[in-house]
Design a protein around this motif. Sequence first.
Motif, short mmCIF file in Angstrom:
data_model
loop_
_atom_site.label_atom_id
_atom_site.label_comp_id
_atom_site.label_asym_id
_atom_site.label_seq_id
_atom_site.Cartn_x
_atom_site.Cartn_y
_atom_site.Cartn_z
N VAL A 183 0.84 -1.20 0.00
CA VAL A 183 0.00 0.00 0.00
C VAL A 183 0.87 1.24 0.00
O VAL A 183 0.62 2.21 -0.72
CB VAL A 183 -0.95 -0.01 1.21
N TYR A 184 1.95 1.22 0.82
CA TYR A 184 2.82 2.37 0.90
C TYR A 184 3.48 2.64 -0.45
O TYR A 184 3.66 3.78 -0.86
CB TYR A 184 3.88 2.15 1.97
N ARG A 185 3.84 1.56 -1.14
CA ARG A 185 4.51 1.74 -2.43
C ARG A 185 3.55 2.32 -3.46
O ARG A 185 3.94 3.11 -4.31
CB ARG A 185 5.04 0.38 -2.90
N ASN A 186 2.27 1.92 -3.38
CA ASN A 186 1.31 2.42 -4.35
C ASN A 186 0.84 3.82 -4.03
O ASN A 186 0.66 4.63 -4.93
CB ASN A 186 0.09 1.48 -4.39
N ARG A 187 0.59 4.10 -2.74
CA ARG A 187 -0.05 5.36 -2.38
C ARG A 187 0.90 6.38 -1.79
O ARG A 187 0.55 7.53 -1.68
CB ARG A 187 -1.14 5.10 -1.35
N GLY A 188 2.07 5.92 -1.31
CA GLY A 188 2.97 6.86 -0.67
C GLY A 188 2.59 7.21 0.75
O GLY A 188 3.12 8.16 1.31
N THR A 189 1.68 6.47 1.34
CA THR A 189 1.30 6.74 2.72
C THR A 189 0.88 5.43 3.38
O THR A 189 0.46 4.50 2.71
CB THR A 189 0.15 7.74 2.80
N SER A 190 1.04 5.37 4.72
CA SER A 190 0.51 4.21 5.44
C SER A 190 -0.51 4.67 6.46
O SER A 190 -0.75 3.99 7.45
CB SER A 190 1.65 3.45 6.12
N ASP A 191 -1.11 5.84 6.25
CA ASP A 191 -2.17 6.31 7.13
C ASP A 191 -3.47 5.61 6.79
O ASP A 191 -3.92 5.64 5.63
CB ASP A 191 -2.37 7.82 6.95
N ILE A 192 -4.08 5.01 7.80
CA ILE A 192 -5.31 4.27 7.52
C ILE A 192 -6.44 5.23 7.17
O ILE A 192 -7.29 4.93 6.35
CB ILE A 192 -5.66 3.41 8.75
N ASP A 193 -6.40 6.42 7.75
CA ASP A 193 -7.49 7.37 7.51
C ASP A 193 -7.57 7.80 6.05
O ASP A 193 -8.62 8.24 5.59
CB ASP A 193 -7.31 8.60 8.39
N ARG A 194 -6.45 7.71 5.35
CA ARG A 194 -6.48 8.20 3.97
C ARG A 194 -6.88 7.13 2.98
O ARG A 194 -7.06 7.42 1.80
CB ARG A 194 -5.10 8.72 3.59
N LEU A 195 -6.97 5.89 3.41
CA LEU A 195 -7.33 4.81 2.49
C LEU A 195 -8.84 4.67 2.50
O LEU A 195 -9.39 3.79 3.13
CB LEU A 195 -6.66 3.51 2.93
N ARG A 196 -9.51 5.58 1.81
CA ARG A 196 -10.97 5.64 1.90
C ARG A 196 -11.62 5.37 0.56
O ARG A 196 -12.69 5.91 0.26
CB ARG A 196 -11.40 7.01 2.41
N ASP A 197 -11.02 4.53 -0.25
CA ASP A 197 -11.60 4.31 -1.59
C ASP A 197 -12.95 3.62 -1.52
O ASP A 197 -13.81 3.85 -2.36
CB ASP A 197 -10.64 3.43 -2.42
#
Lengths: 209, 121
Positions: B88-102
Amino acid sequence: MSLASAALTVAAAAPHGFLSPTGVEITFLLVSVVTLAAALVTVTTRQLVHAALWLVATLGGLAVEYLLLTAEFIAWMQVLIYVGSVVVLLLFGLMLTKAPIGRSPDADSGNRWAALTVAVAAAAALVWVVVDAFRTTWIDLAGAPSGTTKITGASLFQYWVLPFEALSVLLLAALVGAIVLSRKAKGEATTTASTPAVPGTRSEKEGVR
Amino acid sequence: MHLVYPAVLSALLFCTGLYGVLARRNAVLVLMSVELMLNAVNLNLVAFDVWLSRTARETLHSGQALTLFTIAIAAAEIGIGLAIVLAVYRNRGTSDIDRLRDTAEGHETDALAAEKAEATA
């Protein structure tokens, strides 16, 4: 309190009592205070690397609790697998996701108070139920220890062989899955592709042991 | 030893882990809190196994065997979980759970609009 009076009446009948704790009980209480405090710091600290290091204190304290409960083999497995490999894996994860060193103000999310409410309510309910159910129950720790390597090994390989072997297949699947997940697609493969796979396979080797 | 001591410690550790899972934002910290909850369960299993092996003369040692299985499964879980977090970090550049809101419900309209735009393009 009704609880204390009930315990006292039981203590009159049984040879145990709240007011005369044994040395093992005192040690258990002291270590449990340290363990719980380390766990609380783990979930509240704002420095991400410190959280992993406090987790080591929590897991080590739990290993001491296992030793006090005469479960030696589990205690050493706890030290080997959790303190030895899981925490190292977590530190690898923190570094590979470029976690900030030092304080990060956004370590806690916005629903912090809701989480605190849920946790405190769950703790109150669980502690109340557990104390109410087991206040007259005592573990007899005297005599031969019930968790030596010999006894655990005998029961594991007499009665639990099939789950044990199934678990080894599960660990193999987890190993392959971790490698597949952390591998990059062929076109964009770089030097970083192999690094996430290394901690993944390490933990599996430790787990099989 | 009073059985309440390990049982209460395990309940409190579990609730500490529960708070961490709900309140933390970094995915690796959430995994740490999951480890805390698993350890609370392990302590319960060991304590009740020692109690039962004395009072009920239970010779299977199911609690300790299950604790070993839990430790092994937790090791597998942490390996897979960290692999997912790294992907996930490699794809999105973040490991914040709050931002993974797809898949969050509030953003449904945006996703639908984007899909429609893709379909028409």
